[in-house]
Design a protein around this motif. Structure first.
Motif, PDB file in Angstrom:
ATOM      1  N   UNK A   1       0.859  -1.188   0.000  1.00 20.75           N
ATOM      2  CA  UNK A   1       0.000   0.000   0.000  1.00 20.75           C
ATOM      3  C   UNK A   1       0.896   1.238   0.000  1.00 20.75           C
ATOM      4  N   UNK A   2       0.708   2.081  -0.988  1.00 19.62           N
ATOM      5  CA  UNK A   2       1.442   3.346  -1.044  1.00 19.62           C
ATOM      6  C   UNK A   2       0.438   4.468  -0.879  1.00 19.62           C
ATOM      7  N   UNK A   3       0.607   5.239   0.173  1.00 14.89           N
ATOM      8  CA  UNK A   3      -0.254   6.381   0.462  1.00 14.89           C
ATOM      9  C   UNK A   3       0.628   7.604   0.645  1.00 14.89           C
ATOM     10  N   UNK A  17       4.946  10.090   3.121  1.00 13.11           N
ATOM     11  CA  UNK A  17       4.489   8.712   2.923  1.00 13.11           C
ATOM     12  C   UNK A  17       3.919   8.215   4.253  1.00 13.11           C
ATOM     13  N   UNK A  18       2.786   7.530   4.176  1.00  8.70           N
ATOM     14  CA  UNK A  18       2.104   7.081   5.389  1.00  8.70           C
ATOM     15  C   UNK A  18       1.906   5.575   5.399  1.00  8.70           C
ATOM     16  N   UNK A  76       5.898   7.361   7.573  1.00  3.07           N
ATOM     17  CA  UNK A  76       7.085   6.502   7.472  1.00  3.07           C
ATOM     18  C   UNK A  76       8.268   7.216   6.841  1.00  3.07           C
ATOM     19  N   UNK A  77       8.007   8.139   5.913  1.00  2.00           N
ATOM     20  CA  UNK A  77       9.081   8.845   5.223  1.00  2.00           C
ATOM     21  C   UNK A  77       8.603  10.209   4.769  1.00  2.00           C
ATOM     22  N   UNK A 106      12.879   7.456  -1.711  1.00  2.75           N
ATOM     23  CA  UNK A 106      12.384   8.829  -1.838  1.00  2.75           C
ATOM     24  C   UNK A 106      13.298   9.889  -1.229  1.00  2.75           C
ATOM     25  N   UNK A 107      14.265   9.476  -0.414  1.00  2.00           N
ATOM     26  CA  UNK A 107      15.178  10.458   0.180  1.00  2.00           C
ATOM     27  C   UNK A 107      16.237  10.926  -0.811  1.00  2.00           C
ATOM     28  N   UNK A 108      16.374  10.191  -1.929  1.00  2.00           N
ATOM     29  CA  UNK A 108      17.337  10.577  -2.951  1.00  2.00           C
ATOM     30  C   UNK A 108      16.785  11.757  -3.757  1.00  2.00           C
ATOM     31  N   UNK A 109      17.643  12.483  -4.465  1.00  2.00           N
ATOM     32  CA  UNK A 109      17.164  13.561  -5.336  1.00  2.00           C
ATOM     33  C   UNK A 109      16.210  13.004  -6.395  1.00  2.00           C
TER      34      UNK A 109
END
Length: 327
Positions: free
Chosen positions: A3-5, A16-17, A25-26, A65-68
């Motif tokens: 699940x991607x929210x 991101x949840x 989460x992120x 997602x922390x990457x550019x």
């Protein structure tokens, strides 16, 4: 991730949840990113996240997602108002207040098509056949764009020049809904008192096969959805419901009959300010919403109750994306 929210906000953050725990989460870092997050879209394979950030579009790898950003498209000169992926993730379509609709090749990172809409674009969707786009704009028009012919083939103006705010297309391509805001002026005599009453209206068309003798877009009904601004309209994946979001702080769920009658099924209440965006789960059993009250909510469609609230944004949450289907 099953699940991607994701939510985006005027605080310039993308979060991101974990859908069921409500934990963030992120967070995609704000470093180097200027501008509010306007729209979000998740690629069908769950690999990429597209974010309309002010005048640009950033493509992030969801696994990192922390990457550019993996890609960045800078061709728009106004706010990006729409982002949509091709069903196989080959290209991305964007719409903007600069009056253009652009198609970007995700493999070569080049601009593939550029359509001059001649008015600020408020929303764009990709037809299930992947060969057509449908857009709505500030001039009150709905347009169909043929990607093979590279032209606008149909244009509708159901309410004159009243801006069309949002459009949604049924997953089987059979029906189109567009929402606008009709402002009605009132004068009282002998002392003249001016007031404006805003009504969020929805217009519905049946879409016929182009090979038939019937018109491509056949108007079937229109209805008043809200007494204040309508911000988003969205079909459920099973095409049994339509969700409408509004400045009145509510989300309304409309049941759809086989003959295209829309009946109010329930009103989702809980947000404290404008509701800007929504996204259905793949099975149409849940709905996520984003609001100016800084929160997002997960609603159970059967009960109409909030089952989870997502807190963390510092300004209005204006967009959301959910992908819990097969990647």
């Amino acid at each position: 991730m099953s699940v991607i929210l994701v939510t985006g906000s005027y605080d310039h953050e993308i979060r991101f949840w974990e859908a069921w725990s409500g934990i963030c989460s992120r967070t995609i870092p704000r470093t180097g990113e200027t501008g509010q997050i306007n729209r979000l879209a998740i690629s069908p394979d769950k690999r990429l996240l597209a974010a309309g950030i002010h005048k640009k579009v950033c493509i992030y790898e969801i696994a990192n997602p922390s990457a550019p950003p993996q890609l960045q498209f800078d061709g728009h000169t106004g706010n990006v108002t729409a982002v949509c992926f091709h069903s196989e993730g080959k290209w991305l379509v964007t719409g903007s207040e600069d009056g253009t609709i652009k198609i970007w090749d995700l493999r070569s990172a080049h601009l593939q098509r550029n359509y001059d809409n001649e008015a600020p674009v408020n929303d764009v969707v990709v037809h299930p056949n992947q060969g057509e786009l449908l857009s709505c704009d500030q001039a009150g028009r709905i347009k169909q764009w043929d990607l093979s012919e590279n032209i606008c083939t149909h244009e509708l103006t159901p309410a004159g020049d009243i801006p069309m705010r949002s459009i949604s297309l049924a997953s089987d391509g059979s029906c189109l809904v567009a929402g606008n805001n009709k402002v009605r002026s009132v004068f009282r005599s002998p002392v003249v008192i001016f007031s404006s009453l805003t009504q969020g209206r929805c217009y519905v068309w049946k879409i016929n096969d182009e090979r038939s003798d019937l018109p491509r877009f056949q108007a079937v009904t229109k209805f008043q959805a809200h007494n204040k601004y309508l911000t988003r309209c969205l079909f459920s994946p099973d095409v049994k419901y339509l969700a409408t979001c509004s400045a009145d702080t509510t989300v309304k769920i409309w049941s759809i009959s086989l003959n295209y009658e829309f009946k109010l099924d329930k009103v989702l209440q809980g947000h404290q300010r404008w509701v800007w965006d929504c996204a259905f789960s793949a099975d149409s059993a849940y709905l996520v919403t984003a609001s100016s009250d800084h929160t997002a909510r997960l609603w159970e469609m059967a009960s109409g109750e909030t089952v989870r609230q997502y807190n963390g944004h510092h300004k209005a949450a204006v967009c959301c994306a959910l992908h819990d289907g097969a990647g």
